[in-house]
Design a protein around this motif. Sequence first.
Motif, PDB file in Angstrom:
ATOM      1  N   UNK A  29       0.452 -20.292   2.287  1.00 55.92           N
ATOM      2  CA  UNK A  29      -0.288 -19.080   2.628  1.00 55.92           C
ATOM      3  C   UNK A  29      -0.646 -19.131   4.112  1.00 55.92           C
ATOM      4  N   UNK A  30      -0.650 -17.991   4.808  1.00 46.37           N
ATOM      5  CA  UNK A  30      -1.017 -17.985   6.228  1.00 46.37           C
ATOM      6  C   UNK A  30      -2.512 -18.195   6.417  1.00 46.37           C
ATOM      7  N   UNK A  31      -2.885 -18.900   7.470  1.00 45.22           N
ATOM      8  CA  UNK A  31      -4.291 -19.057   7.840  1.00 45.22           C
ATOM      9  C   UNK A  31      -4.456 -18.503   9.248  1.00 45.22           C
ATOM     10  N   UNK A  32      -5.605 -17.871   9.516  1.00 45.12           N
ATOM     11  CA  UNK A  32      -5.818 -17.130  10.756  1.00 45.12           C
ATOM     12  C   UNK A  32      -6.943 -17.766  11.564  1.00 45.12           C
ATOM     13  N   UNK A  83       1.958 -18.670  14.052  1.00 43.87           N
ATOM     14  CA  UNK A  83       1.205 -18.544  12.817  1.00 43.87           C
ATOM     15  C   UNK A  83       1.209 -19.857  12.055  1.00 43.87           C
ATOM     16  N   UNK A  84       0.016 -20.395  11.714  1.00 46.32           N
ATOM     17  CA  UNK A  84      -0.096 -21.587  10.880  1.00 46.32           C
ATOM     18  C   UNK A  84      -0.125 -21.184   9.414  1.00 46.32           C
ATOM     19  N   UNK A  96       0.832 -27.027  17.425  1.00 50.45           N
ATOM     20  CA  UNK A  96       1.687 -28.130  17.005  1.00 50.45           C
ATOM     21  C   UNK A  96       0.873 -29.383  16.723  1.00 50.45           C
ATOM     22  N   UNK A  97      -0.245 -29.563  17.450  1.00 56.32           N
ATOM     23  CA  UNK A  97      -1.085 -30.739  17.229  1.00 56.32           C
ATOM     24  C   UNK A  97      -1.777 -30.720  15.876  1.00 56.32           C
ATOM     25  N   UNK A  98      -1.876 -29.537  15.250  1.00 58.10           N
ATOM     26  CA  UNK A  98      -2.526 -29.433  13.947  1.00 58.10           C
ATOM     27  C   UNK A  98      -1.540 -29.487  12.789  1.00 58.10           C
TER      28      UNK A  98
END
Length: 436
Positions: A362-365, A351-352, A329-331
């Motif tokens: 798009x998802x980032x991992x 998932x961010x 959440x901080x990001x």
Amino acid sequence: MLAWMSYVIVVSLLLSLAALALERSARVRQKPTRWLWGTSMIASLLVPLVISSVSVQIPRLTGVVDPAIPQRVVALRQMTASGLSPSGWLSATAGPFPASPDLDRLLQVGWGAASTILLLAILAGSVQLNWRRRRWERGNMAGVPVHMSEDAGPAIVGLLAPHIVVPRWLVQCPPDVQELVIAHEQGHLEAHDARLVTTALGLLVCMPWNLPLWWQLRRLRFAVEIDCDARVLRRGYDVSRYGETLIAVGERQSATIAMVAAMSEPRSLLEQRIRNMLRKQTNYAHATAVALACLGIAFAVGAAEISPPNNGDPGQSASQSVADTKILDGRIGFYQVNDNAVLTITSNGQQLNAQLTGQPAVPIYEQSNGEFFYKDAEISFITEPHGQTTSLILRKYGVNVPMKRIDAATAQRIASTYRPAHRPGKFVGGALVMLP
């Protein structure tokens, strides 16, 4: 623990459906099917374990990615679809539920007890079989050495040295019936079916609570008989006479023996075996086989796509999940690319996602603390000692693009000036590409 067991059951169920569709396809093409169910049982155990715990290393693309960027080690769980996670379904239907060490310990104890009981039952059956075998007489039938019993068979018994056992009443049957019975059991011996069934029972001991695994075992035993019927008929025996022999043996079905491949089956399955032998090829057989094979592959891919629940110590999983959520959440926020574009970081739980102005998300991992990636791009979040994320750096093709964090009002003002002609970036093959 409960979430992981639910995940395993769902994966096993999808693999069972995949094996069923592929079995139908193989039957249409008159191919053996027992190996499909054996593979399904093995995959039902290995796929959840591999996806939950194995990581793979993604190599650099020479000449494309900055050599200073290290090779990435990616957990297979990050490549699955988080929306298909059974733990997510449980949370959505019953709400968030805290981890319960007592429940986890109870499930672990129950798992161990069930495995132990099943193993002891198998061992007890084996001991009883050895004890009964001492009273069996040795003889010959249709030119093949056999054991003769009062109440067992016809079947294959034994693991290391399997042999044929026949009931004594079979001696009174016509020679052609005896020959068909021995041909069937010889087919089991040549295909090592007794070892296959015993190995499947051993797999079941590992997860006795997995109900789809029990059904797979039942289908395996049935497929073993179907394949053996096909082998007998390929030797040139008459299908009508062979079917009559199956019915005769089924009517005088002897006592069942654990861990055997037997000619006699329940009458419902016996009827299916006879219908399978009499099945005629249709005009659309090839198209049907292809369609069923595609359906089976789709089920298998779906099983591999399901996301497992998070690993971790049961006593710490709840607090760890809360901590991870706070870090994510901080990001979340807005990061300025230039005067006309904003990179928005959002989250859908664990998932961010990154979305450039005018482009899809798009998802980032995550590969390490603060380091995220998507294909051949990397995002590094810059966090101050007090825990506030103030900026990020996007690395792509050896170029570092710093982006400072901005508030929602500033992001909305910049986004309102965006025009497609500005082309601040684009997505190529699903990967974010920054344009100069």
